[in-house]
Design a protein around this motif. Structure first.
Motif, PDB file in Angstrom:
ATOM      1  N   SER A 149      15.067 -32.525  86.269  1.00 19.44           N
ATOM      2  CA  SER A 149      14.841 -31.137  85.857  1.00 19.44           C
ATOM      3  C   SER A 149      16.124 -30.349  85.638  1.00 19.44           C
ATOM      4  O   SER A 149      16.077 -29.129  85.496  1.00 19.44           O
ATOM      5  N   SER A 176       7.748 -37.600  87.882  1.00 17.78           N
ATOM      6  CA  SER A 176       8.522 -36.399  87.570  1.00 17.78           C
ATOM      7  C   SER A 176       9.119 -36.468  86.175  1.00 17.78           C
ATOM      8  O   SER A 176       9.174 -35.464  85.457  1.00 17.78           O
ATOM      9  N   HIS A 218      16.094 -36.192  93.411  1.00 21.26           N
ATOM     10  CA  HIS A 218      14.894 -36.004  92.600  1.00 21.26           C
ATOM     11  C   HIS A 218      15.037 -34.833  91.624  1.00 21.26           C
ATOM     12  O   HIS A 218      14.202 -34.680  90.728  1.00 21.26           O
TER      13      HIS A 218
END
Length: 279
Positions: free
Chosen positions: A74, A193, A70
């Motif tokens: 980012s 996300s 995940h």
């Protein structure tokens, strides 16, 4: 009367059992047969418990791999995360190799409940990793191709020397289906996300992909495992959330700052499914 007295006096019951055992003829063929049955049951129980412990380790390491994956939304270099996840999945496959060793020569269906949870979690992690890298669904054959182990080796073998003794583990179709059903929840989280980090293309890709998975499960219907019908409800919820995110992007995307989109989706999802909480 005798039964009630025995229930009220556990010591008398124990003493009576010990007395019967002591008075039994150890040379009797019946007693000898039951001792064989006792040994077989103890051996099976011990193996079952070992498989449960290995499956628990597989579940834990697979979840850690999913949490790591995940991070792709980012980090500047996605390949670094994927390579690190590769190493973690290799470690999970080592654990599955231990399951294959325990099941060698055994009826897999007698022990399936001991390790099914771990295998489903591994399928979820492996399919999530595969989707991020290839943007497609991993097949059951591709998963099983990785679960080939050389005896005494720590990892899977892509090329095996001549005459090498190998172990294989075959993921059952039911475990594969259940793992893919759980994958949809991780893809929904990846969608939210991605939007939160300014990526407005991934949600539309995920929406189409989840719709294809949903259509595939719809073809199975009631002919598949019982657990699939239960997870189909969660799959539809995940698809609905992703489609809702795409709708918001298409209709209101220009008027909502990108850094606030994830908060908008979270609040809308909480309103849609208050029992699930904010994703």
């Amino acid at each position: 009367m005798h039964k009630r007295e025995a229930e009220g006096c556990p010591h008398k019951v124990t003493d009576a059992a010990q007395h019967c055992e002591a008075s039994a003829d150890v040379s009797s063929p019946v007693i000898a047969a039951f001792k064989v049955f006792q040994k077989e049951l103890d051996t099976k129980h011990d193996k079952y418990e070992r498989l449960v412990k290995i499956s628990r380790d597989v579940t834990i390491e697979s979840k850690r791999t999913i949490f790591l994956l995940h991070r792709v939304t980012s980090v500047p270099d996605v390949e670094v995360v994927l390579n690190e996840a590769d190493g973690k999945l290799d470690g999970v496959r080592q654990k599955i190799g231990q399951i294959a060793e325990e099941l060698k020569g055994e009826d897999i269906f007698q022990f399936h409940r001991a390790f099914t949870a771990g295998i489903q979690e591994y399928v979820e992690a492996a399919s999530f990793h595969y989707y991020i890298r290839h943007r497609s669904l991993i097949s059951l054959e591709e998963i099983n191709a990785k679960l080939v182990f050389m005896k005494g080796d720590k990892g899977s073998a892509d090329t095996l020397p001549m005459g090498a003794q190998v172990l294989t583990f075959q993921v059952m179709p039911s475990d594969y289906l259940l793992g893919i059903a759980d994958l949809t929840g991780e893809l929904m989280r990846l969608c939210i996300s991605s939007v939160g980090n300014g990526d407005i293309d991934t949600p539309f890709q995920l929406s189409q992909f989840l719709r294809q998975i949903h259509d595939g499960f719809s073809f199975i219907g009631n002919t598949g495992p019982y657990e699939v019908s239960k997870k189909l409800h969660t799959l539809r919820q995940s698809l609905g959330k992703v489609e809702d995110a795409c709708y918001t992007l298409r209709v209101r995307g220009s008027e909502i700052p990108k850094h606030m989109l994830a908060d908008v989706f979270s609040s809308r999802n909480a309103h849609m499914d208050p029992e699930e909480g904010v994703v």
